[in-house]
Write a protein that holds these residues in place. Structure first.
Motif, PDB file in Angstrom:
ATOM      1  N   MET A 181      19.610  -8.729 -13.835  1.00 41.41           N
ATOM      2  CA  MET A 181      20.903  -8.118 -13.552  1.00 41.41           C
ATOM      3  C   MET A 181      21.912  -9.195 -13.185  1.00 41.41           C
ATOM      4  O   MET A 181      21.591 -10.125 -12.440  1.00 41.41           O
ATOM      5  N   SER A 182      23.134  -9.056 -13.718  1.00 43.51           N
ATOM      6  CA  SER A 182      24.172 -10.035 -13.432  1.00 43.51           C
ATOM      7  C   SER A 182      25.519  -9.329 -13.347  1.00 43.51           C
ATOM      8  O   SER A 182      25.767  -8.358 -14.061  1.00 43.51           O
ATOM      9  N   PRO A 183      26.409  -9.781 -12.440  1.00 42.96           N
ATOM     10  CA  PRO A 183      27.724  -9.145 -12.298  1.00 42.96           C
ATOM     11  C   PRO A 183      28.623  -9.468 -13.484  1.00 42.96           C
ATOM     12  O   PRO A 183      28.537 -10.538 -14.085  1.00 42.96           O
ATOM     13  N   THR A 184      29.464  -8.494 -13.841  1.00 36.85           N
ATOM     14  CA  THR A 184      30.486  -8.691 -14.863  1.00 36.85           C
ATOM     15  C   THR A 184      31.805  -8.203 -14.289  1.00 36.85           C
ATOM     16  O   THR A 184      31.862  -7.626 -13.203  1.00 36.85           O
ATOM     17  N   GLY A 185      32.887  -8.395 -15.050  1.00 39.61           N
ATOM     18  CA  GLY A 185      34.183  -7.956 -14.565  1.00 39.61           C
ATOM     19  C   GLY A 185      34.266  -6.458 -14.381  1.00 39.61           C
ATOM     20  O   GLY A 185      35.022  -5.964 -13.545  1.00 39.61           O
ATOM     21  N   ALA A 189      25.636  -6.017 -15.536  1.00 40.20           N
ATOM     22  CA  ALA A 189      24.960  -6.001 -16.820  1.00 40.20           C
ATOM     23  C   ALA A 189      23.468  -6.188 -16.579  1.00 40.20           C
ATOM     24  O   ALA A 189      23.052  -6.852 -15.625  1.00 40.20           O
ATOM     25  N   MET A 190      22.654  -5.594 -17.441  1.00 40.20           N
ATOM     26  CA  MET A 190      21.204  -5.728 -17.333  1.00 40.20           C
ATOM     27  C   MET A 190      20.637  -6.156 -18.682  1.00 40.20           C
ATOM     28  O   MET A 190      20.994  -5.606 -19.722  1.00 40.20           O
ATOM     29  N   THR A 191      19.760  -7.151 -18.646  1.00 40.42           N
ATOM     30  CA  THR A 191      19.016  -7.575 -19.825  1.00 40.42           C
ATOM     31  C   THR A 191      17.553  -7.248 -19.599  1.00 40.42           C
ATOM     32  O   THR A 191      16.930  -7.764 -18.670  1.00 40.42           O
ATOM     33  N   THR A 192      17.004  -6.385 -20.432  1.00 45.79           N
ATOM     34  CA  THR A 192      15.608  -5.972 -20.334  1.00 45.79           C
ATOM     35  C   THR A 192      14.820  -6.639 -21.454  1.00 45.79           C
ATOM     36  O   THR A 192      15.201  -6.562 -22.627  1.00 45.79           O
ATOM     37  N   ARG A 193      13.744  -7.310 -21.086  1.00 49.99           N
ATOM     38  CA  ARG A 193      12.877  -7.978 -22.060  1.00 49.99           C
ATOM     39  C   ARG A 193      11.475  -7.402 -21.960  1.00 49.99           C
ATOM     40  O   ARG A 193      10.900  -7.348 -20.866  1.00 49.99           O
ATOM     41  N   VAL A 194      10.933  -6.969 -23.102  1.00 47.11           N
ATOM     42  CA  VAL A 194       9.581  -6.417 -23.170  1.00 47.11           C
ATOM     43  C   VAL A 194       8.789  -7.240 -24.168  1.00 47.11           C
ATOM     44  O   VAL A 194       9.128  -7.301 -25.353  1.00 47.11           O
ATOM     45  N   ARG A 234      24.591  -1.564 -19.594  1.00 44.76           N
ATOM     46  CA  ARG A 234      25.683  -1.679 -18.642  1.00 44.76           C
ATOM     47  C   ARG A 234      25.374  -0.786 -17.442  1.00 44.76           C
ATOM     48  O   ARG A 234      24.980   0.372 -17.598  1.00 44.76           O
ATOM     49  N   LEU A 235      25.543  -1.322 -16.232  1.00 36.70           N
ATOM     50  CA  LEU A 235      25.308  -0.568 -15.007  1.00 36.70           C
ATOM     51  C   LEU A 235      26.639  -0.226 -14.363  1.00 36.70           C
ATOM     52  O   LEU A 235      27.489  -1.099 -14.193  1.00 36.70           O
ATOM     53  N   GLU A 236      26.804   1.038 -14.011  1.00 41.27           N
ATOM     54  CA  GLU A 236      27.981   1.463 -13.260  1.00 41.27           C
ATOM     55  C   GLU A 236      27.508   2.266 -12.056  1.00 41.27           C
ATOM     56  O   GLU A 236      26.765   3.235 -12.198  1.00 41.27           O
ATOM     57  N   TYR A 237      27.944   1.840 -10.895  1.00 45.45           N
ATOM     58  CA  TYR A 237      27.487   2.440  -9.630  1.00 45.45           C
ATOM     59  C   TYR A 237      28.636   3.207  -8.991  1.00 45.45           C
ATOM     60  O   TYR A 237      29.713   2.669  -8.771  1.00 45.45           O
ATOM     61  N   PHE A 238      28.387   4.497  -8.705  1.00 43.30           N
ATOM     62  CA  PHE A 238      29.416   5.358  -8.152  1.00 43.30           C
ATOM     63  C   PHE A 238      29.148   5.728  -6.695  1.00 43.30           C
ATOM     64  O   PHE A 238      29.847   6.560  -6.129  1.00 43.30           O
TER      65      PHE A 238
END
Length: 271
Positions: A181-185, A189-194, A234-238
């Motif tokens: 997970m990394s912050p964006t403007g 953002a999340m990058t999932t690797r399997v 994309r992560l959005e937290y409310f």
């Protein structure tokens, strides 16, 4: 949950004015299966739909109504586990939705609160069904069983639906998984690797679920790189306060023509 378009909602409003004599597009029932060695009972919630109608998976996709379940009217029911069959991806109003066409048989494992007594199961299900229009629906289904009872009339349907569940990580040959997970403007953002023990094709979708009710995880892209699938979300937290994600409770599901893969837990990348 993804609700990014007004078209399905407007279609639901249009459904309210549909002629009263039209037949209902769906019917809810609860079928009995069999008793397990641990005392639990396998049954299934069934939604039968008219031809061409669809209902939603637990994550509906770009737009839709996730199903809800209320078991409070039951007696001697201690715990419930839903065992979702692998869903299908559909296009609706130009959006991708995830669900089931014509008929959903959703297996449920039911544990009695007190062993040795009969269990009366009553579930109220809220769900959506869609064709040219979308209709939010709520209905109730019931079933009763007692310890030691023979398999019910729905045992074959329950067994078939269980075979349609996604594979586990072990069954699918998953060797590694991570979520960075990394912050964006605009949020996070999340990058999932399997990783797999062999080369794999690009799945149609990778869905990441969190137990946080105010966290929206929207898939954006997915690609296969030799033995690894890489998905961007994309992560959005409310919610209020800082965002704290329980990685052990993250649920990653890969969906494609070869079926589904269901993985629980997604740790941070090593190093």
């Amino acid at each position: 949950m993804y609700i990014r378009a007004l078209a399905p909602a407007l279609a639901c409003l249009a459904a309210v004015s549909a002629p009263a004599q039209e037949p209902a597009p769906s019917r809810l029932s609860l079928i009995d299966g069999w008793e397990e060695q641990d005392g639990s009972r396998l049954a299934a919630i069934v939604i039968d739909m008219a031809a061409g109608w669809k209902t939603y998976w637990r994550v509906p996709g770009d737009a839709g109504i996730p199903p809800s379940f209320d078991w409070s009217g039951s007696r001697n029911l201690g715990r419930v586990e839903l065992i979702w069959p692998t869903p299908t991806l559909f296009d609706l109003y130009g959006l991708r939705i995830i669900g089931y066409a014509d008929r959903l048989v959703l297996p449920v494992r039911l544990w009695p609160e007190v062993a040795g007594g009969a269990t009366e199961v009553r579930v109220r299900v809220g769900y959506g069904v869609c064709a040219e229009i979308c209709i939010p629906t709520e209905d109730v289904a019931e079933v009763r069983f007692a310890p030691g009872e023979a398999p019910g009339a729905g045992a074959a349907d329950v067994a078939f639906a269980l075979e349609a569940r996604p594979r586990t990580a072990i069954e699918a040959g998953v060797t590694s998984i991570s979520c960075a997970m990394s912050p964006t403007g605009a949020g996070m953002a999340m990058t999932t690797r399997v990783g797999f023990d062999r080369a794999v094709a690009t799945p149609d979708a990778v869905v990441v679920e969190s137990t946080l009710p105010d966290l929206w995880i929207a898939p954006e892209s997915v690609v296969a790189e030799a033995r690894e699938v890489v998905a961007q979300s994309r992560l959005e937290y409310f919610g209020s306060g800082p965002l704290a994600v329980d990685r052990s409770a993250l649920r990653v599901t890969l969906l494609g023509s070869g079926g589904g893969i269901d993985i629980t837990g997604c740790p941070a990348p090593r190093g």
